[in-house]
Design a protein around this motif. Structure first.
Motif, PDB file in Angstrom:
ATOM      1  N   THR A 199       0.606  -1.574  -0.421  1.00 18.32           N
ATOM      2  CA  THR A 199       0.073  -0.217   0.328  1.00 18.32           C
ATOM      3  C   THR A 199       1.090   1.029   0.077  1.00 18.32           C
ATOM      4  O   THR A 199       1.729   1.279   0.505  1.00 18.32           O
ATOM      5  CB  THR A 199      -0.778   0.234   1.541  1.00 18.32           C
ATOM      6  N   ASN A 200       0.416   2.253  -0.785  1.00 17.81           N
ATOM      7  CA  ASN A 200       1.911   3.335  -1.226  1.00 17.81           C
ATOM      8  C   ASN A 200       1.357   4.063   0.410  1.00 17.81           C
ATOM      9  O   ASN A 200       0.199   4.234   1.344  1.00 17.81           O
ATOM     10  CB  ASN A 200       1.303   4.337  -2.147  1.00 17.81           C
ATOM     11  N   MET A 201       2.515   5.168   0.134  1.00 21.73           N
ATOM     12  CA  MET A 201       2.220   5.831   1.574  1.00 21.73           C
ATOM     13  C   MET A 201       3.538   7.234   1.241  1.00 21.73           C
ATOM     14  O   MET A 201       4.055   7.635   0.920  1.00 21.73           O
ATOM     15  CB  MET A 201       3.508   5.459   2.666  1.00 21.73           C
ATOM     16  N   VAL A 223       3.446   0.112   2.497  1.00 21.46           N
ATOM     17  CA  VAL A 223       3.869  -0.643   3.051  1.00 21.46           C
ATOM     18  C   VAL A 223       2.673  -1.799   3.499  1.00 21.46           C
ATOM     19  O   VAL A 223       2.263  -2.078   2.235  1.00 21.46           O
ATOM     20  CB  VAL A 223       2.801   0.199   5.286  1.00 21.46           C
ATOM     21  N   ALA A 224       3.548  -2.796   4.280  1.00 24.87           N
ATOM     22  CA  ALA A 224       2.629  -4.358   4.051  1.00 24.87           C
ATOM     23  C   ALA A 224       2.088  -4.563   5.392  1.00 24.87           C
ATOM     24  O   ALA A 224       2.669  -4.285   5.971  1.00 24.87           O
ATOM     25  CB  ALA A 224       3.716  -5.772   3.533  1.00 24.87           C
ATOM     26  N   GLY A 247       0.262  -6.925  11.814  1.00 28.26           N
ATOM     27  CA  GLY A 247       1.273  -4.923  12.016  1.00 28.26           C
ATOM     28  C   GLY A 247       1.760  -4.420  10.685  1.00 28.26           C
ATOM     29  O   GLY A 247       1.263  -5.091   9.663  1.00 28.26           O
ATOM     30  N   THR A 248       1.667  -2.716  10.755  1.00 30.92           N
ATOM     31  CA  THR A 248       2.245  -2.837   9.515  1.00 30.92           C
ATOM     32  C   THR A 248       3.915  -2.211   8.998  1.00 30.92           C
ATOM     33  O   THR A 248       4.138  -1.476  10.201  1.00 30.92           O
ATOM     34  CB  THR A 248       1.360  -1.323   9.370  1.00 30.92           C
ATOM     35  N   ILE A 249       4.658  -2.331   8.114  1.00 34.83           N
ATOM     36  CA  ILE A 249       5.720  -3.001   7.921  1.00 34.83           C
ATOM     37  C   ILE A 249       6.494  -1.761   6.702  1.00 34.83           C
ATOM     38  O   ILE A 249       5.566  -2.129   5.838  1.00 34.83           O
ATOM     39  CB  ILE A 249       6.004  -3.625   8.185  1.00 34.83           C
ATOM     40  N   PRO A 250       7.153  -0.898   7.334  1.00 36.27           N
ATOM     41  CA  PRO A 250       7.197  -0.472   5.876  1.00 36.27           C
ATOM     42  C   PRO A 250       8.516  -1.533   4.756  1.00 36.27           C
ATOM     43  O   PRO A 250       9.300  -1.990   5.239  1.00 36.27           O
ATOM     44  CB  PRO A 250       8.043   1.117   6.210  1.00 36.27           C
ATOM     45  N   LEU A 282      13.438  -5.001   0.017  1.00 36.94           N
ATOM     46  CA  LEU A 282      12.606  -5.739  -1.032  1.00 36.94           C
ATOM     47  C   LEU A 282      13.833  -6.378  -1.765  1.00 36.94           C
ATOM     48  O   LEU A 282      14.900  -5.034  -2.104  1.00 36.94           O
ATOM     49  CB  LEU A 282      11.854  -4.881  -1.640  1.00 36.94           C
ATOM     50  N   VAL A 283      14.065  -7.229  -2.445  1.00 34.41           N
ATOM     51  CA  VAL A 283      15.023  -7.936  -3.167  1.00 34.41           C
ATOM     52  C   VAL A 283      15.109  -8.869  -3.558  1.00 34.41           C
ATOM     53  O   VAL A 283      13.805  -9.057  -3.727  1.00 34.41           O
ATOM     54  CB  VAL A 283      15.895  -9.105  -2.040  1.00 34.41           C
TER      55      VAL A 283
END
Length: 322
Positions: A54-56, A66-67, A72-75, A109-110
């Motif tokens: 989801t865009n921040m 964020v996921a 929880g919400t994680i950047p 992200l990889v």
């Protein structure tokens, strides 16, 4: 992928067998291209296929969104973008490494995850100077004749979401500053940004700081003091060491200090971004005096002041404790 996942989720008890043996496990991954990168498994909570993001609005371009993971919400940070490379594409086919640094949880992200390898810290070297390539690296190593680059994650996080490195005004009194100016503190950390943060905090109080890039440099310096007839614990009332460092990690540095009769009375604090895993029992296992999770300026400053107070160096408490 299953072997990677099972390796990542191994019990802490199994991994701590390496404590004090100057060893580490690296999770290897790729960003864009063939270059292989590494991250210490101790900092990894899990590895998963990239979830829906989801865009921040208003966030750094490095934050792809964020996921929502396990309540929880994680950047989620694009490690390729963060290191000056093209953004990672086809996100649904990519992976996220969930990590904990400096009491924060975030995902990296990889492009792809390779495997977990067991290494000696002696085989981990500082990045080569002058190549222009060391900007985002803390170390390099070789695996199967391939160069593995270990990213300075603390630098990336400081750029994306700067930590507050100011300290409370009530810690910095005229009396403390006057007395602290006569005291030297030894710090060792392989991250340039971490050294800068620590120095800023301690120098703001008034302490003089002597800094080194890794445990071997610090250990060699302490031995050189002995050769000069100087008692290290008289020069440095406190030694503050990172855990993860090339050539000699903080655990091994602590063990070397405790095993040397001329060093063993040094007061050693392990100061690390490995906040989610380590506890007092593990610190005691290698003989450190204390442990502090990065990066908490007031706690760091108060810890050093308390240490000097305990030695009878007459530093008053902060106003909040009066």
């Amino acid at each position: 992928m299953e072997s990677v996942m099972s390796g990542v989720m191994e019990s802490v008890n199994q991994r701590t067998q390496m404590v004090g043996q100057n060893r580490l496990e690296l999770l290897l991954f790729r960003l864009s291209g063939e270059q292989i990168y590494g991250i210490n498994v101790f900092k990894v909570k899990e590895v998963l296929q990239c979830p829906k993001l989801t865009n921040m609005p208003g966030s750094s371009s490095v934050v792809r969104g964020v996921a929502h993971i396990r309540g929880g919400t994680i950047p989620i940070l694009d490690l390729s973008l963060a290191t000056g490379n093209p953004p990672i594409e086809n996100l649904a086919e990519r992976f996220v490494i969930i990590t904990e640094y400096n009491i924060r949880v975030q995902g990296f992200l990889v492009h792809g995850v390779e495997r977990i390898i067991n290494m000696n810290w002696e085989d981990i070297q500082p990045p080569p100077k002058g190549t222009g390539h060391e900007h985002y690296l803390t170390a390099v190593t070789k695996y199967n004749d391939q160069l593995v680059e270990i990213i300075d994650v603390e630098k990336i996080l400081a750029e994306v979401s700067p930590l507050d490195d100011d300290i409370s005004e009530d810690l910095v009194t005229e009396e403390i500053t006057k007395r602290a100016s006569e005291v030297e503190v030894l710090i060792t950390d392989d991250s340039k940004i971490a050294r800068k943060q620590i120095c800023k905090t301690l120098e703001r109080i008034g302490f003089k700081v002597v800094q080194f890039n890794d445990g071997k440099e610090a250990h060699d310096h302490l031995l050189s003091l002995i050769d000069q007839g100087i008692k290290p614990s008289d020069k440095y009332p406190i030694v503050i060491s990172d855990i993860e460092m090339p050539e000699m990690d903080g655990y091994t540095l602590t063990a070397e200090i405790r095993n040397n009769p001329q060093l063993q009375d040094l007061y050693v604090v392990l100061h690390t971004s490995l906040s989610g895993v380590f506890n007092k029992a593990m610190v005691q296992k290698v003989g450190a005096n204390d442990f502090l999770a990065k990066f908490q300026p007031d706690m760091l400053g108060q810890l050093v002041i308390d240490r000097l107070t305990s030695l009878g160096i007459d530093l008053p408490p902060s106003e909040g404790e009066a």
